[in-house]
Motif scaffolding. Structure first.
Motif, PDB file in Angstrom:
ATOM      1  N   ALA A 215       0.835  -1.207   0.000  1.00 33.15           N
ATOM      2  CA  ALA A 215       0.000   0.000   0.000  1.00 33.15           C
ATOM      3  C   ALA A 215       0.868   1.255   0.000  1.00 33.15           C
ATOM      4  O   ALA A 215       0.564   2.234  -0.701  1.00 33.15           O
ATOM      5  N   ALA A 216       1.955   1.239   0.766  1.00 35.32           N
ATOM      6  CA  ALA A 216       2.862   2.390   0.799  1.00 35.32           C
ATOM      7  C   ALA A 216       3.481   2.631  -0.572  1.00 35.32           C
ATOM      8  O   ALA A 216       3.553   3.778  -1.047  1.00 35.32           O
ATOM      9  N   LEU A 217       3.909   1.556  -1.225  1.00 37.89           N
ATOM     10  CA  LEU A 217       4.508   1.699  -2.550  1.00 37.89           C
ATOM     11  C   LEU A 217       3.498   2.241  -3.550  1.00 37.89           C
ATOM     12  O   LEU A 217       3.818   3.096  -4.381  1.00 37.89           O
ATOM     13  N   LYS A 218       2.253   1.757  -3.481  1.00 31.51           N
ATOM     14  CA  LYS A 218       1.219   2.243  -4.399  1.00 31.51           C
ATOM     15  C   LYS A 218       0.884   3.711  -4.124  1.00 31.51           C
ATOM     16  O   LYS A 218       0.643   4.492  -5.055  1.00 31.51           O
ATOM     17  N   MET A 219       0.858   4.108  -2.854  1.00 28.15           N
ATOM     18  CA  MET A 219       0.593   5.511  -2.528  1.00 28.15           C
ATOM     19  C   MET A 219       1.680   6.416  -3.090  1.00 28.15           C
ATOM     20  O   MET A 219       1.396   7.516  -3.588  1.00 28.15           O
ATOM     21  N   GLY A 224       2.890  10.446  -4.873  1.00 28.42           N
ATOM     22  CA  GLY A 224       4.206  10.985  -4.535  1.00 28.42           C
ATOM     23  C   GLY A 224       4.552  10.735  -3.067  1.00 28.42           C
ATOM     24  O   GLY A 224       3.794  10.139  -2.307  1.00 28.42           O
ATOM     25  N   TRP A 225       5.716  11.244  -2.677  1.00 28.02           N
ATOM     26  CA  TRP A 225       6.202  11.028  -1.313  1.00 28.02           C
ATOM     27  C   TRP A 225       5.468  11.949  -0.335  1.00 28.02           C
ATOM     28  O   TRP A 225       5.280  13.127  -0.591  1.00 28.02           O
ATOM     29  N   SER A 226       5.062  11.364   0.780  1.00 34.74           N
ATOM     30  CA  SER A 226       4.463  12.126   1.873  1.00 34.74           C
ATOM     31  C   SER A 226       4.649  11.306   3.143  1.00 34.74           C
ATOM     32  O   SER A 226       5.174  10.194   3.119  1.00 34.74           O
ATOM     33  N   TRP A 227       4.174  11.856   4.270  1.00 35.62           N
ATOM     34  CA  TRP A 227       4.413  11.145   5.527  1.00 35.62           C
ATOM     35  C   TRP A 227       3.581   9.862   5.641  1.00 35.62           C
ATOM     36  O   TRP A 227       4.003   8.898   6.287  1.00 35.62           O
ATOM     37  N   GLN A 228       2.396   9.813   4.977  1.00 31.66           N
ATOM     38  CA  GLN A 228       1.535   8.630   5.112  1.00 31.66           C
ATOM     39  C   GLN A 228       2.187   7.351   4.572  1.00 31.66           C
ATOM     40  O   GLN A 228       2.247   6.337   5.284  1.00 31.66           O
ATOM     41  N   PRO A 229       2.705   7.347   3.316  1.00 36.24           N
ATOM     42  CA  PRO A 229       3.338   6.117   2.849  1.00 36.24           C
ATOM     43  C   PRO A 229       4.610   5.754   3.610  1.00 36.24           C
ATOM     44  O   PRO A 229       4.925   4.571   3.768  1.00 36.24           O
ATOM     45  N   VAL A 230       5.316   6.765   4.088  1.00 39.88           N
ATOM     46  CA  VAL A 230       6.534   6.483   4.873  1.00 39.88           C
ATOM     47  C   VAL A 230       6.166   5.762   6.163  1.00 39.88           C
ATOM     48  O   VAL A 230       6.791   4.753   6.544  1.00 39.88           O
ATOM     49  N   VAL A 231       5.129   6.270   6.856  1.00 40.30           N
ATOM     50  CA  VAL A 231       4.677   5.628   8.095  1.00 40.30           C
ATOM     51  C   VAL A 231       4.196   4.202   7.801  1.00 40.30           C
ATOM     52  O   VAL A 231       4.514   3.251   8.543  1.00 40.30           O
ATOM     53  N   ALA A 232       3.435   4.044   6.712  1.00 35.88           N
ATOM     54  CA  ALA A 232       2.938   2.710   6.357  1.00 35.88           C
ATOM     55  C   ALA A 232       4.091   1.760   6.059  1.00 35.88           C
ATOM     56  O   ALA A 232       4.078   0.593   6.481  1.00 35.88           O
TER      57      ALA A 232
END
Length: 488
Positions: A215-219, A224-232
């Motif tokens: 899910a993080a990779l798809k986000m 683009g990069w943001s705090w949500q995919p990094v946290v995931a």
């Protein structure tokens, strides 16, 4: 272990290939049906995203668990159960009245598909104990999967043209009914002689970690990069670490990670992961190059990509045939060199119309290389696992492949975007967003000069991705040479 009433292993292989053909079609066909579904069901943007992605999420997230289930309850039994589940879910999906009905049924179909694939691959190793015949059978199985991926858009287009969007889901019902009837007669049964209990905490950790990472990779790809995919991603890696540690403490783990300590297996897994990464990452560039950079129609672009799919199908059968006449290690090494040559062509894409032929030749070489090598690589992993853990080993290899593709979309997409922005900034003075935004802006403004700059910047990003692909293939070749040296 119980013996099935096996008459002809070739008939059994044909039966195992039928669901793989259907699963491949189901992966691709929704993209054709989605516009009609969206018009009818009126999903929100979030619901539309889940309708499209949930099947792949569940396949990747549950494959390891379902491989372990097959080892415990019996692979033939699991195939029969999941064929029934897939048929019912397909029928319900066809008559969905709302977006969440599609999402739930597609999730169930994903779990069933995740169970059928590793169980089938493990049974192929049992049906064809001779290594050369096993590799050939793997190639035939892969051919059916690739044919399904190739014909899915055509089948989906025809069915939606003459029926309604739900008809694409009904494809699964007759195929799975045939599997239900024929599997007990054609397939042997095998399960671990001393099957332990399924460790539910391990299954939950595995599912959560893979879903979070994917899910993080798809986000990142979509937004683009943001705090949500990094946290995931961090949470997913953390849960994955806990999963691995738990497997090392259990007497009967969900997945036997000791198979990775067998000679050469870890290297094969890395080869599977890295080749999937560069193949998955470059796949997003083909359509944009042909349609946006070269301004071909979708139909003409599809026709130009047809040779690469044909090459992959032919190579998946040619590779095993060559393996019966020359050492398999040479076939694999040659196939990987062919792949590296394809990425080298991507790195040398010239300007103008001649670039089309270069990209198509690169696609033919990369797909042919992976098609010829994949049956050998999968057989390497499965054959090194104990029979009672073959399903678990197959699911582990397939999961490495799935995560590699998702990782490739992020890594290679990011490399191409960085180079694109740098080149566009040097030519126009500014660059915001991705090449998708650039092509859209140039088209909406009917600005031929901006379009030319965007096309050149995108092509530069494509060349950079080709260079990265060559570098990765050098690592893959070194891993393969290190793997082959002890055998020589």
């Amino acid at each position: 272990m119980t013996a099935g009433r096996l008459r002809d292993p070739r008939l059994a292989l044909a039966l195992l290939s039928l669901p793989s053909l259907l699963i491949a079609i189901d992966i691709s066909v929704l993209s054709v049906a989605l516009p009609r579904m969206a018009a009818d069901l009126r999903p929100s943007p979030t619901e539309l995203l889940w309708m499209n992605d949930i099947y792949g999420f569940m396949v990747g997230g549950t494959m390891i668990t379902m491989g372990a289930v097959g080892d415990r309850i019996g692979r033939r039994r699991l195939i029969v159960i999941c064929a029934a589940v897939f048929a019912v879910a397909s029928a319900v999906a066809a008559f969905s009245t709302g977006p969440w009905m599609v999402i739930v049924t597609r999730a169930v179909m994903g779990v069933a598909g995740a169970a059928i694939m590793p169980a089938s691959l493990a049974l192929i190793g049992r049906l064809f104990p001779d290594p050369k015949r096993s590799v050939a059978a793997m190639g035939a199985y892969m051919t059916c999967f690739l044919v399904g991926m190739t014909i899915a858009p055509l089948i989906g287009g025809v069915m939606i043209e003459y029926w309604w969007w739900g008809s694409v889901f009904l494809l699964g019902v007759p195929v799975m009914l045939v599997t239900l009837v024929a599997a007990p007669r054609l397939l042997p049964e095998f399960r671990a002689p001393a099957a332990g209990r399924l460790d539910l905490p391990s299954a939950a950790l595995c599912l959560a970690s893979i879903l979070l990472v994917v899910a993080a990779l798809k986000m990142i790809v979509n937004s683009g990069w943001s705090w949500q995919p990094v946290v995931a991603a961090v949470a997913g890696v953390g849960l994955g670490t806990a999963f691995v540690r738990r497997q090392n403490t259990l007497d009967d783990p969900l997945v036997d990670l000791s198979v990775l300590r067998r000679p050469g297996v870890a290297r094969v897994m890395w080869v599977l992961f890295l080749t999937a990464m560069v193949m998955g990452g470059t796949s997003i560039y083909w359509a944009f190059y042909l349609q946006s950079a070269q301004e071909l129609s979708p139909l003409r672009a599809a026709l130009w990509l047809t040779p690469s799919m044909i090459a992959m199908i032919v190579a998946s059968n040619l590779g095993p045939w060559l393996g019966r006449h020359i050492p398999p290690s040479r076939v694999i090494l040659g196939s990987l060199i062919v792949m590296a040559t394809g990425f080298l062509l991507y790195a040398m894409v010239p300007a103008g119309r001649s670039g089309i032929l270069t990209v198509v030749c690169g696609a033919v070489l990369t797909t042919a290389g992976v098609g010829a090598a994949f049956p050998f690589l999968m057989n390497d992993v499965i054959s090194h696992a104990p029979q009672e853990r073959a399903g678990s080993a197959a699911s582990l290899a397939q999961t490495a492949n799935e995560i590699g593709i998702a990782m490739g979309l992020v890594v290679l997409g990011s490399i191409g975007t960085v180079v694109y922005r740098s080149r566009l900034t040097s030519s126009t003075g500014h660059a915001d967003g991705s090449w998708v935004d650039g092509f859209r802006e140039a088209g909406s403004q009917h600005d031929a000069t901006l379009l030319r700059h965007v096309q050149e910047a995108f092509s530069s990003g494509f060349r950079a991705v080709g260079i990265f692909g060559v570098a990765v293939m050098v690592i893959v070749l070194l891993l393969r040479v290190a793997r082959s040296r002890p055998a020589n």
